[in-house]
Design an enzyme around this catalytic site. Structure first.
Site, PDB file in Angstrom:
ATOM      1  N   LYS A 104       0.825  -1.207   0.000  1.00  0.00           N
ATOM      2  CA  LYS A 104       0.000   0.000   0.000  1.00  0.00           C
ATOM      3  C   LYS A 104       0.868   1.271   0.000  1.00  0.00           C
ATOM      4  O   LYS A 104       0.442   2.314  -0.461  1.00  0.00           O
ATOM      5  CB  LYS A 104      -0.908   0.041   1.230  1.00  0.00           C
ATOM      6  CG  LYS A 104      -1.831  -1.156   1.419  1.00  0.00           C
ATOM      7  CD  LYS A 104      -3.017  -1.120   0.490  1.00  0.00           C
ATOM      8  CE  LYS A 104      -4.082  -2.137   0.873  1.00  0.00           C
ATOM      9  NZ  LYS A 104      -3.649  -3.538   0.759  1.00  0.00           N
TER      10      LYS A 104
HETATM   11  C1  LIG Z   1      -4.104  -4.717   0.199  1.00  0.00           C
HETATM   12  C2  LIG Z   1      -3.239  -5.896   0.152  1.00  0.00           C
HETATM   13  C3  LIG Z   1      -3.433  -6.931  -0.801  1.00  0.00           C
HETATM   14  C4  LIG Z   1      -4.574  -6.903  -1.788  1.00  0.00           C
HETATM   15  O1  LIG Z   1      -4.419  -5.929  -2.791  1.00  0.00           O
HETATM   16  P1  LIG Z   1      -5.665  -5.453  -3.643  1.00  0.00           P
HETATM   17  O2  LIG Z   1      -5.178  -4.314  -4.459  1.00  0.00           O
HETATM   18  O3  LIG Z   1      -6.704  -5.026  -2.645  1.00  0.00           O
HETATM   19  O4  LIG Z   1      -6.122  -6.606  -4.457  1.00  0.00           O
HETATM   20  C5  LIG Z   1      -2.566  -8.001  -0.801  1.00  0.00           C
HETATM   21  N1  LIG Z   1      -1.561  -8.090   0.106  1.00  0.00           N
HETATM   22  C6  LIG Z   1      -1.346  -7.135   1.027  1.00  0.00           C
HETATM   23  C7  LIG Z   1      -0.238  -7.310   2.002  1.00  0.00           C
HETATM   24  C8  LIG Z   1      -2.166  -5.993   1.089  1.00  0.00           C
HETATM   25  O5  LIG Z   1      -1.940  -5.063   2.031  1.00  0.00           O
END
Ligand SMILES: *Cc1c(COP(=O)(O)O)cnc(C)c1O
Length: 494
Positions: A110
């Site tokens: 993120k």
């Molecule tokens: C948010 C997140 C995901 C999923 O990503 P999306 O874009 O919501 O599909 C996978 N792994 C981690 C560690 C995340 O924080």
């Protein structure tokens, strides 16, 4: 380049307006009127560093930003906050290249987008003559909250308020949030679950009267969630960057097609890779990897999306999702960019919790392969990769690794493959260490971090060291019904 809504209303907005609004008024998501092509060849881009590639890709989308504005956003975002100059390095282990997207402030992917979103947002505000202070409201089940706090902390002209479920996040995640520094940050624990927090935030957003009161006090709300195009576009960059790195280092030939595996929840990360493919990146298959909440797997198999099922808490909590919001953008493309049909599907999802796409639409899903991983399979993937190579991955990445192994067994496809590594194993030490050896069962989170260092040889990231001793700065707790009051109190609005 303009942006339109997946649900119609023929209004087109600029990139900066789309970033400011987040969601269109008709509740649709903003999409570019055309997906642009990569403006330079892979050869040319493989001479560039991360920031230069970011500029090359993003300028095609953010056409109302000046060169100086966009470059300045990129400079401020991808600096020493990241613990490696490469920003998103590739690590080769076993039969794949792991694209490590966890070198930012909160050691999860993120950070890749939330490091730049605050700057894109403040530039967008200026461009559109917004003089109010922007108040970001976010509900989090763990990762987004901390990444958004870290991104917005100290950014002039913004305040950020994060709500999290008091007993619904991991101890490390809670500690990360309540120790957040910055005069403009505010963290509130809610007696309720994530859905309560999310619904509470949506209600605050749609409260027109509150909106007017805020306006009078010089504030306006905005959101940092993953449907904002200001999050989607920066995510395309690292796929282009990774492809260029493979090419530069001689791992692939000119125009050679690769596969990309993405551990998926809200469908944001994998959608960015799909946009990359549409821009001309030579991608064969996009592997959509789910955990036991396998709505997407079922959807790709049958064309039937059905969220009416038991919600499972897994060891990959950031993928514990039954409504993948960003899928709407794919549906929109599958309908041939038909906003009315998209609206019908999304209304059905809202009202009945399900919809079924046509056979013709389903045939156009061939860019994707979907799989899922059960808990034991995820642990097994982590443990066998470690035993084979010494490389330690987190649980989300473990889901991706399992699905990739199944894909190889099934298809015998030998193409070069990138696995999106979405979190550092240091963020989920309990599951990771137990998967490797049962002797770690029941140990304290920080003791496990020390053990993981010994085991992997990868030093403990700053993000974990910091919270070991950091003072707790936020201790506000409220009831679900008092969320609005808590916001007003913090902002000093009566
Ligand atoms: C948010 C997140 C995901 C999923 O990503 P999306 O874009 O919501 O599909 C996978 N792994 C981690 C560690 C995340 O924080």
């Amino acid at each position: 380049m303009m942006y339109k809504s997946t649900r119609g209303s023929n209004i087109e907005v600029t990139a900066s307006q789309a970033i400011l609004k987040g969601l269109s008024e008709d509740q649709g998501l903003f999409v570019p009127t055309d997906i642009p092509k990569l403006p330079l060849s892979i050869e040319e881009m493989s001479k560039m560093d991360y920031k230069e590639i970011a500029y090359t890709v993003m300028k095609e989308y953010l056409t109302d930003f000046t060169k100086e504005e966009l470059r300045s956003c990129i400079e401020k975002a991808y600096d020493e906050k990241f613990d490696t100059k490469e920003i998103a390095p590739l690590f080769h282990a076993d039969n794949a290249y792991y694209l490590e997207l966890f070198h930012g402030k909160t050691i999860a992917f993120k950070d890749m987008a939330l490091s730049i979103l605050p700057y894109l947002l403040t530039v967008s505000a200026k461009k559109n003559k917004v003089t109010n202070e922007i108040v970001i409201l976010t509900a989090t089940s763990g990762d987004t909250g901390k990444a958004a706090l870290a991104g917005f902390a100290g950014v002039e002209g913004t305040k950020i308020i994060v709500f999290y479920p008091k007993d619904g996040v991991s101890p490390i995640q809670e500690r990360q949030m309540v120790t957040q520094k910055g005069d403009n940050t505010h963290v509130i624990a809610v007696h309720g679950n994530f859905d309560h927090c999310q619904t509470g935030v949506k209600e605050i957003f749609s409260n027109k009267e509150l909106g007017r009161e805020l306006e009078k006090a010089g504030y306006q709300f905005s959101s940092a969630n993953s449907i904002n195009i200001g999050r989607l576009i920066p995510q395309i960059v690292y796929y282009v960057y990774a492809y260029c790195c493979l090419y530069k280092n001689g791992h692939i030939k000119k125009d050679e097609k690769i596969n990309i595996v993405v551990p998926t929840g809200n469908f944001g990360n994998i959608l960015a890779a799909y946009y990359g493919k549409k821009m001309g990146l030579p991608i064969h298959k996009l592997l959509c990897a789910s955990n036991e909440n396998k709505v997407l797997y079922d959807f790709f198999q049958t064309g039937f999306y059905n969220k009416n099922r038991e919600f499972k808490l897994t060891s990959s909590p950031s993928m514990d999702i039954l409504i993948s919001s960003n899928l709407e953008r794919l549906i929109y493309l599958l309908t041939g960019e038909d906003p009315e049909k998209t609206m019908d599907y999304m209304e059905a999802l809202k009202e009945k919790g399900e919809y079924k796409i046509t056979d013709e639409m389903k045939r156009n899903l061939e860019d994707f392969y979907a799989g899922y991983s059960k808990e034991e399979e995820t642990f097994e993937a982590i443990s066998s990769l470690y035993k084979k190579t010494g490389y330690v991955i987190d649980t989300h990445t473990g889901v991706g690794t399992h699905v990739y192994n199944e894909y190889i067994k099934e298809t015998k496809d030998k193409k070069t493959t990138i696995i999106s590594s979405t979190a550092s194993p240091y963020k989920f030490t309990r599951y990771v260490m137990e998967a490797i050896d049962k002797k770690y069962e029941g140990l304290d989170a920080f003791v496990l971090a020390d053990e993981l260092w010994k085991l992997s040889g990868v030093p403990i990231p700053r993000a974990i060291e910091e919270i070991r001793t950091a003072p707790i700065l936020h201790n506000t707790v409220c009831q679900v019904k008092d969320m609005e009051r808590a916001v007003k109190e913090y902002l000093g609005v009566k």
